[in-house]
Design a protein around this motif. Structure first.
Motif, PDB file in Angstrom:
ATOM      1  N   PHE A  85      42.836  49.195  33.871  1.00 38.66           N
ATOM      2  CA  PHE A  85      42.660  47.793  34.257  1.00 38.66           C
ATOM      3  C   PHE A  85      43.989  47.144  34.598  1.00 38.66           C
ATOM      4  N   PHE A  86      43.983  46.364  35.694  1.00 35.24           N
ATOM      5  CA  PHE A  86      45.160  45.631  36.149  1.00 35.24           C
ATOM      6  C   PHE A  86      44.879  44.130  36.040  1.00 35.24           C
ATOM      7  N   HIS A  87      45.643  43.434  35.232  1.00 29.48           N
ATOM      8  CA  HIS A  87      45.376  42.014  35.005  1.00 29.48           C
ATOM      9  C   HIS A  87      45.801  41.165  36.198  1.00 29.48           C
ATOM     10  N   SER A 136      44.791  49.117  29.716  1.00 28.08           N
ATOM     11  CA  SER A 136      45.207  47.876  30.358  1.00 28.08           C
ATOM     12  C   SER A 136      46.714  47.903  30.582  1.00 28.08           C
ATOM     13  N   VAL A 137      47.129  47.701  31.825  1.00 27.17           N
ATOM     14  CA  VAL A 137      48.519  47.931  32.217  1.00 27.17           C
ATOM     15  C   VAL A 137      49.331  46.642  32.114  1.00 27.17           C
ATOM     16  N   ALA A 143      39.941  48.963  37.723  1.00 29.87           N
ATOM     17  CA  ALA A 143      39.369  47.620  37.829  1.00 29.87           C
ATOM     18  C   ALA A 143      40.486  46.602  37.685  1.00 29.87           C
ATOM     19  N   GLY A 144      40.252  45.405  38.182  1.00 24.19           N
ATOM     20  CA  GLY A 144      41.223  44.338  38.040  1.00 24.19           C
ATOM     21  C   GLY A 144      40.690  43.053  38.609  1.00 24.19           C
ATOM     22  N   ASP A 145      41.282  41.948  38.171  1.00 25.31           N
ATOM     23  CA  ASP A 145      40.862  40.631  38.650  1.00 25.31           C
ATOM     24  C   ASP A 145      41.991  39.977  39.432  1.00 25.31           C
ATOM     25  N   THR A 154      45.577  44.797  43.477  1.00 27.37           N
ATOM     26  CA  THR A 154      46.233  46.039  43.082  1.00 27.37           C
ATOM     27  C   THR A 154      45.265  47.209  43.141  1.00 27.37           C
ATOM     28  N   VAL A 155      44.010  46.985  42.754  1.00 25.62           N
ATOM     29  CA  VAL A 155      43.012  48.045  42.868  1.00 25.62           C
ATOM     30  C   VAL A 155      42.957  48.566  44.300  1.00 25.62           C
ATOM     31  N   HIS A 156      42.880  47.646  45.268  1.00 31.41           N
ATOM     32  CA  HIS A 156      42.853  48.070  46.679  1.00 31.41           C
ATOM     33  C   HIS A 156      44.087  48.890  47.026  1.00 31.41           C
ATOM     34  N   ASN A 157      45.254  48.418  46.640  1.00 38.13           N
ATOM     35  CA  ASN A 157      46.483  49.113  47.002  1.00 38.13           C
ATOM     36  C   ASN A 157      46.619  50.463  46.307  1.00 38.13           C
TER      37      ASN A 157
END
Length: 315
Positions: free
Chosen positions: A80-82, A113-114, A158-160, A166-169
């Motif tokens: 997960f990327f916050h 979670s990063v 996952a990320g919000d 960041t998920v896309h990248n």
């Protein structure tokens, strides 16, 4: 010394103020939660792991207790990327700690979670690089929790908001990197995208705000807000049909002036591409940007959680 170095270039009074010199005043200081303190109450154990002492990169792991799952069954791994525009927030903040705790328990995943480096002190692509490093580490199962309890064949990202970006990248990078982790699914929660001109349904203030925010996080971007990392549909952006995952869920909020129009455009572009994966769309009516973090007990936040859980389960 440059007499203009103290000129304010971006000011969000409740969050931060950035100066021309690169100095930042952060007014948003989230309450940080220590790992391992709420395992008995939540049924989820947590711990922090240092991945790179030199850069300060750490991750927080979230492990549902054994009695919460069938005996001997390993758990999907969710990295997960916050959010926070690459400038504020932390994997250790109460808001993200609580969300990952709930998600790990509800979905039966081992969460990673990063806690990546923040701009402007560490301008992009520092955050992207940290998140990529953490993903590869999680998939390698070098940690004892991951080795014993994680299923490295079922990795999700996952990320919000900025984390959704960041998920896309990460998916773009995974499409071409050697020995990249296999990513089964990606969940983009109100992902933050932008561009230099407004698209249908996007208010002008979103364009202006994104341009300033992006310039603060990534001042070296030659194309400004049309840099492919913030505008995946810009001319010359990497082809969407090569995204490095098998399934995708894009989530938006109806009243999200920051991201809703771009989220829909992104989903439509992926769905219209030759990408061989399956893409799903969910828009929550009557809600605003990352509402599920701000009021997690509301019915719509619970419905969104249920949809994410179902996606991870393969439904």
């Amino acid at each position: 010394m440059d007499p203009d170095s103290d000129e304010v270039v971006f000011d969000l009074p409740e969050h931060f103020r950035i100066y021309k010199s690169g100095r930042i005043d952060r007014f948003h200081r989230p309450v940080l939660v220590a790992a391992g303190v709420d395992g008995e109450a939540s049924g989820v154990a947590t711990k922090d792991v240092v991945l790179d002492a030199a850069t300060g990169l750490t991750v927080r792991l979230f492990l549902p207790k054994r009695q919460e799952r069938p005996s001997g069954k390993k758990l999907p791994v969710l990295v997960f990327f916050h959010g926070g525009g690459f400038i504020i927030e932390s994997a250790k903040s109460a808001m993200y700690h609580n969300y990952l705790t709930s998600l790990a328990a509800a979905a039966g995943v081992l969460g990673v979670s990063v806690d990546y480096r923040l701009a402007p002190e560490h301008r992009l692509p520092a955050a992207y690089d940290d998140c990529w490093t953490a993903l590869q580490w999680a998939a390698s199962a070098r940690d004892d929790w991951l080795a014993e309890h994680g299923d490295a064949s079922r990795v999700f990202v996952a990320g919000d908001s900025a984390g959704g970006n960041t998920v896309h990248n990460v998916l773009v990078r995974a499409s071409s990197a050697e020995n990249a982790a296999r990513i089964e699914g990606a969940v983009l929660l109100h992902p933050w995208f932008g561009g230099s001109t407004a698209i249908e349904g996007e208010p002008e203030r979103a364009v202006v705000n994104t341009a300033k925010w992006w310039a603060s996080a990534c001042p070296d971007a030659a194309d400004g807000a049309d840099d492919p990392r913030i505008n995946p549909t810009a001319p010359g952006a990497p082809a969407l049909e090569r995204l490095g995952c098998e399934r995708m869920l894009v989530c938006a909020a109806e009243k999200d002036w920051v991201a809703a129009a771009r989220d829909r455009a992104y989903y439509d572009a992926v769905a219209a591409s030759a990408w061989p994966g399956s893409a799903a769309w969910l828009e929550t009516e009557g809600e605003e940007h990352v509402f599920f973090l701000l009021k997690p007990e509301c019915d719509r936040a619970k419905a969104l959680m249920d949809r994410v859980v179902a996606f991870i389960a393969g439904a």
